[in-house]
Structure formats: C-alpha cells, structure tokens
Design an enzyme around this catalytic site. Structure first.
Site, PDB file in Angstrom:
ATOM      1  N   GLU A  89      34.578  50.135  36.672  1.00  0.00           N
ATOM      2  CA  GLU A  89      35.720  50.473  35.812  1.00  0.00           C
ATOM      3  C   GLU A  89      35.410  50.312  34.313  1.00  0.00           C
ATOM      4  OE1 GLU A  89      39.811  50.105  37.780  1.00  0.00           O
ATOM      5  OE2 GLU A  89      38.969  48.076  37.836  1.00  0.00           O
ATOM      6  N   HIS A 108      40.332  43.611  31.183  1.00  0.00           N
ATOM      7  CA  HIS A 108      41.039  44.221  32.316  1.00  0.00           C
ATOM      8  C   HIS A 108      41.182  43.165  33.408  1.00  0.00           C
ATOM      9  CE1 HIS A 108      42.267  46.722  35.563  1.00  0.00           C
ATOM     10  NE2 HIS A 108      41.136  46.559  36.221  1.00  0.00           N
ATOM     11  N   HIS A 110      43.392  41.711  37.132  1.00  0.00           N
ATOM     12  CA  HIS A 110      44.195  42.001  38.325  1.00  0.00           C
ATOM     13  C   HIS A 110      45.188  40.870  38.591  1.00  0.00           C
ATOM     14  CE1 HIS A 110      40.435  44.401  39.887  1.00  0.00           C
ATOM     15  NE2 HIS A 110      41.034  45.015  38.884  1.00  0.00           N
ATOM     16  N   HIS A 192      47.819  47.564  40.350  1.00  0.00           N
ATOM     17  CA  HIS A 192      46.426  47.256  40.039  1.00  0.00           C
ATOM     18  C   HIS A 192      46.300  46.038  39.120  1.00  0.00           C
ATOM     19  CE1 HIS A 192      42.363  49.157  38.512  1.00  0.00           C
ATOM     20  NE2 HIS A 192      42.268  47.858  38.691  1.00  0.00           N
TER      21      HIS A 192
END
Ligand SMILES: [Zn+2]
Length: 276
Positions: A89, A108, A110, A192
């Site tokens: 990603e 990023h 989760h 996500h």
C-alpha cells in the site's frame, strides 16, 4: 538504503530523520496505532521527489537504516530496483506526497478504535482539545467508488489510481494540485482504517495517536449516553469550529512534550532497537 547526501552535515541531518522514523514506528506500535500492519513514511529532506518507508516488516521490528527503502513519489517504485520487497500500500504515501507538496510525513493505520467510524455512518468528530486538528468532521473515503472493473476488491490501496483517489479525499471538491495543503489532515478509509498527513514525523505520530484516542473518547461518550435513558435526547457536545481552530494552535505550542515522553517509553521498554 543508500544515502543521497552532499556533505557531512547533510549526513547528520539524514541520520536524525532515520532515527526519528524508526522511533516513530516503535511509538506507533507501542500505542497500538500500528500492529503487524500499517506504516509510517517521510519525504526525503533533500529530494522532495523521494519518500522513505521501511521494507515489508512489522513496524515494531525495524531497527536500522538498512530496513529503509527510498521510493519515487512519481510512481511509488523503489529508487534502487534491487531494494527489498516493500509494502503493497505504499501508493497511499506516494500519491499524498504528490498531491500535497507541504506534506512531509504520512501514516496509514488499521486502528480498531477508528474503523467503526468508517462503516457506521457516525462521523468522527473532534471531542477534546488534543484532537482539534480533526476539524469539524473527518471525511470517509470508500475505495469502492474508485475501483475500476477488474480491480481486486480486498480494500487495499494497490496502485496509484486508488492512492490518487484517497489523496483527493483530503480536499473534497477541490483541485489542490500545485502546492496547497490538504483541507483535512485525516481521512477514514471504509472498512480499513485511516491515513493522516503532517509536516513532520513527530506531528504525524502525534496526530495518529490522538486520532485513535479521540475515537475511543467518542465511542465512550456515545455508549455512555445510550446507557442512560434520561440522556438519550441530549446531543454529544463536540468542539465548535472556534474551539477546533484555537485548540489546534494551542496544542502545537507543546507538541514536543508527548514526543519526548513516548521516545523514553520505547527506549526503556526493552522491546525495540534503534541503531540509526
Ligand atoms: Zn491498510
């Protein structure tokens, strides 16, 4: 990774970036913002067309500059074609750096505390003074709106067109290519997690940690109200726009304090190694 430097002082500056990046990854794991998944990156201080993140490994386990890989912002491909395998990603990072030249760091995550606000229709909003940077409400990006026929539907940002769509969600309705900052610094990703942008590694880590804490507070406030019938008709009171603006400024004045504490925590706990 190979250092692209010009002088001993540049080497020292870049070494500090590496050290901050590795410690930042450890801090994000220590605070459960990242587990074996999720990632931090920074824009190269001497080459804005390059960003740096770790090889494909759990953030809590990276320990040296040898774990880091330089990528081109243009296409999120490694500068060194023989680099170790990277994160799938990484286009999240590349496209955010491409769209917002002022952004110097991206995370990023989760986070399980945040994901409910990406699927429930309840907007994540700034609940307390430490999270004024969230603004009046946080956009939710749905990858299904960006996928093309034939795309894998695993919710992962696998290529640049998905990354570009996510990057655009930080400034909904605006064309910010060419130098402006994003309108929002956090975007939720449906089913996500979330992505956060900042002007430094330290600010990005702080925003990621307090995004998660704000989600925990909001969930507690909503469930506390739901448990008391006498409070059911009372709206949860979020920060006003004026409070968002003023707390964002105010907290920035002491942003160094949590970084110093969190650094000591990861250095003292015995789990993490930082040899940069
Ligand atoms: Zn992800």
């Amino acid at each position: 990774m190979a250092a692209q430097t010009h002088s001993p002082s540049d080497d020292a500056i870049l070494r500090q970036y590496y050290r901050d990046f590795i410690s930042g990854s450890h801090i994000l794991h220590f605070h459960n913002v990242l587990d074996a998944f999720g990632h931090l990156s920074f824009r190269h201080p001497f080459n804005p067309g390059v960003f740096v993140m770790s090889r494909n490994a759990a953030p809590g386990t990276i320990s040296s500059p040898g774990d880091l890989i330089a990528y081109r912002v243009e296409d999120a491909q490694p500068v060194d074609p023989n680099a170790a395998p990277g994160f799938l990603e990484r286009c999240i990072h590349g496209e955010c750096y491409k769209k917002y030249p002022s952004v110097q760091s991206v995370i990023h995550s989760h986070s399980e505390a945040v994901v409910p606000y990406s699927i429930s229709g309840v907007p994540l909003r700034a609940c307390y003074h430490m999270a004024g940077f969230l603004g009046a409400s946080v956009p939710v990006w749905d990858i299904a709106d960006a996928q093309k026929p034939g795309d894998t539907c695993d919710l992962l940002v696998r290529d640049t067109h998905l990354g570009a769509s996510l990057a655009a969600a930080f400034s909904p309705g605006a064309d910010h290519v060419g130098g402006d900052a994003p309108q929002s610094v956090v975007v939720l990703m449906r089913g996500h997690g979330f992505t956060v942008l900042a002007g430094s590694i330290q600010d990005c880590v702080m925003r990621a940690v307090y995004t998660q804490k704000n989600a925990m507070i909001q969930t507690t406030a909503l469930t506390t109200r739901a448990a008391d019938p006498s409070a059911a008709a009372t709206a949860v009171r979020y920060l006003s726009q004026k409070e968002v603006d003023d707390t964002t400024w105010s907290i920035r004045q002491s942003a160094h304090r949590p970084w110093g504490l969190w650094l000591r925590e990861v250095e003292a706990c015995g789990l993490y190694v930082n040899s940069a």
